[in-house]
Motif scaffolding. Structure first.
Motif, PDB file in Angstrom:
ATOM      1  N   ILE A 150      -0.719 -15.399 -11.348  1.00 17.76           N
ATOM      2  CA  ILE A 150      -1.884 -15.804 -10.561  1.00 17.76           C
ATOM      3  C   ILE A 150      -1.579 -15.689  -9.071  1.00 17.76           C
ATOM      4  O   ILE A 150      -2.388 -15.162  -8.299  1.00 17.76           O
ATOM      5  N   ALA A 151      -0.393 -16.139  -8.661  1.00 19.46           N
ATOM      6  CA  ALA A 151      -0.010 -16.049  -7.248  1.00 19.46           C
ATOM      7  C   ALA A 151       0.100 -14.588  -6.806  1.00 19.46           C
ATOM      8  O   ALA A 151      -0.296 -14.238  -5.691  1.00 19.46           O
ATOM      9  N   MET A 152       0.621 -13.742  -7.679  1.00 20.14           N
ATOM     10  CA  MET A 152       0.714 -12.314  -7.366  1.00 20.14           C
ATOM     11  C   MET A 152      -0.673 -11.705  -7.235  1.00 20.14           C
ATOM     12  O   MET A 152      -0.920 -10.889  -6.340  1.00 20.14           O
ATOM     13  N   ALA A 153      -1.574 -12.092  -8.095  1.00 19.27           N
ATOM     14  CA  ALA A 153      -2.939 -11.571  -8.030  1.00 19.27           C
ATOM     15  C   ALA A 153      -3.632 -12.023  -6.744  1.00 19.27           C
ATOM     16  O   ALA A 153      -4.317 -11.229  -6.093  1.00 19.27           O
ATOM     17  N   GLU A 154      -3.446 -13.288  -6.379  1.00 19.81           N
ATOM     18  CA  GLU A 154      -4.066 -13.791  -5.161  1.00 19.81           C
ATOM     19  C   GLU A 154      -3.507 -13.104  -3.914  1.00 19.81           C
ATOM     20  O   GLU A 154      -4.226 -12.885  -2.945  1.00 19.81           O
ATOM     21  N   ALA A 155      -2.212 -12.747  -3.960  1.00 26.58           N
ATOM     22  CA  ALA A 155      -1.590 -12.042  -2.837  1.00 26.58           C
ATOM     23  C   ALA A 155      -1.820 -10.537  -2.911  1.00 26.58           C
ATOM     24  O   ALA A 155      -1.443  -9.809  -1.989  1.00 26.58           O
ATOM     25  N   GLU A 156      -2.426 -10.086  -4.003  1.00 25.18           N
ATOM     26  CA  GLU A 156      -2.700  -8.666  -4.238  1.00 25.18           C
ATOM     27  C   GLU A 156      -1.435  -7.824  -4.149  1.00 25.18           C
ATOM     28  O   GLU A 156      -1.388  -6.791  -3.498  1.00 25.18           O
ATOM     29  N   LEU A 157      -0.379  -8.302  -4.839  1.00 23.49           N
ATOM     30  CA  LEU A 157       0.905  -7.609  -4.846  1.00 23.49           C
ATOM     31  C   LEU A 157       1.323  -7.240  -6.258  1.00 23.49           C
ATOM     32  O   LEU A 157       1.116  -8.018  -7.195  1.00 23.49           O
ATOM     33  N   GLN A 158       1.912  -6.065  -6.384  1.00 21.41           N
ATOM     34  CA  GLN A 158       2.526  -5.667  -7.638  1.00 21.41           C
ATOM     35  C   GLN A 158       4.002  -6.042  -7.583  1.00 21.41           C
ATOM     36  O   GLN A 158       4.530  -6.378  -6.523  1.00 21.41           O
ATOM     37  N   SER A 159       4.676  -5.975  -8.710  1.00 24.27           N
ATOM     38  CA  SER A 159       6.067  -6.395  -8.795  1.00 24.27           C
ATOM     39  C   SER A 159       6.967  -5.661  -7.805  1.00 24.27           C
ATOM     40  O   SER A 159       7.793  -6.282  -7.124  1.00 24.27           O
ATOM     41  N   LYS A 160       6.824  -4.361  -7.709  1.00 24.22           N
ATOM     42  CA  LYS A 160       7.675  -3.577  -6.807  1.00 24.22           C
ATOM     43  C   LYS A 160       7.416  -3.929  -5.349  1.00 24.22           C
ATOM     44  O   LYS A 160       8.342  -3.992  -4.535  1.00 24.22           O
ATOM     45  N   GLU A 161       6.153  -4.157  -4.996  1.00 27.04           N
ATOM     46  CA  GLU A 161       5.819  -4.551  -3.630  1.00 27.04           C
ATOM     47  C   GLU A 161       6.387  -5.930  -3.304  1.00 27.04           C
ATOM     48  O   GLU A 161       6.928  -6.141  -2.219  1.00 27.04           O
ATOM     49  N   LEU A 162       6.262  -6.842  -4.245  1.00 34.80           N
ATOM     50  CA  LEU A 162       6.797  -8.192  -4.060  1.00 34.80           C
ATOM     51  C   LEU A 162       8.304  -8.151  -3.881  1.00 34.80           C
ATOM     52  O   LEU A 162       8.858  -8.836  -3.024  1.00 34.80           O
ATOM     53  N   ALA A 163       8.981  -7.336  -4.671  1.00 33.27           N
ATOM     54  CA  ALA A 163      10.435  -7.205  -4.565  1.00 33.27           C
ATOM     55  C   ALA A 163      10.825  -6.668  -3.196  1.00 33.27           C
ATOM     56  O   ALA A 163      11.752  -7.183  -2.551  1.00 33.27           O
TER      57      ALA A 163
END
Length: 84
Positions: free
Chosen positions: A19-32
């Protein structure tokens, strides 16, 4: 004798992380990339497995949430421990 994982590591709630990733509009690779955490650690956190607190802290900063917002509720953990 080494300590048990649940005493030295944090277990994120996979649904809360997603949910937090969706709200930040980030995919796993971008978050990393933005957090400076290896992508496999992001995948591990996303699946709800134990993660070192330092990694979860870096992830939570990028997602702009508190670490406490990403981990399982204490009540949930105590119920799982009682079952096993």
């Amino acid at each position: 004798m080494s300590k048990l994982k649940y005493t030295t590591m944090l277990r994120p709630d996979s649904r809360k992380v997603l949910i937090a990733m969706a709200e930040a509009e980030l995919q796993s690779k971008e978050l990393a990339a933005k957090s400076g955490v290896p992508v496999n650690i992001v995948y591990i956190a996303r699946r709800g497995y134990y993660v070192k607190p330092v990694y979860l802290g870096k992830i939570s900063k990028v997602l702009q949430v508190r670490v406490a917002d990403l981990i399982e509720d204490i009540k949930d953990v105590s119920e799982q421990t009682a079952v096993t």
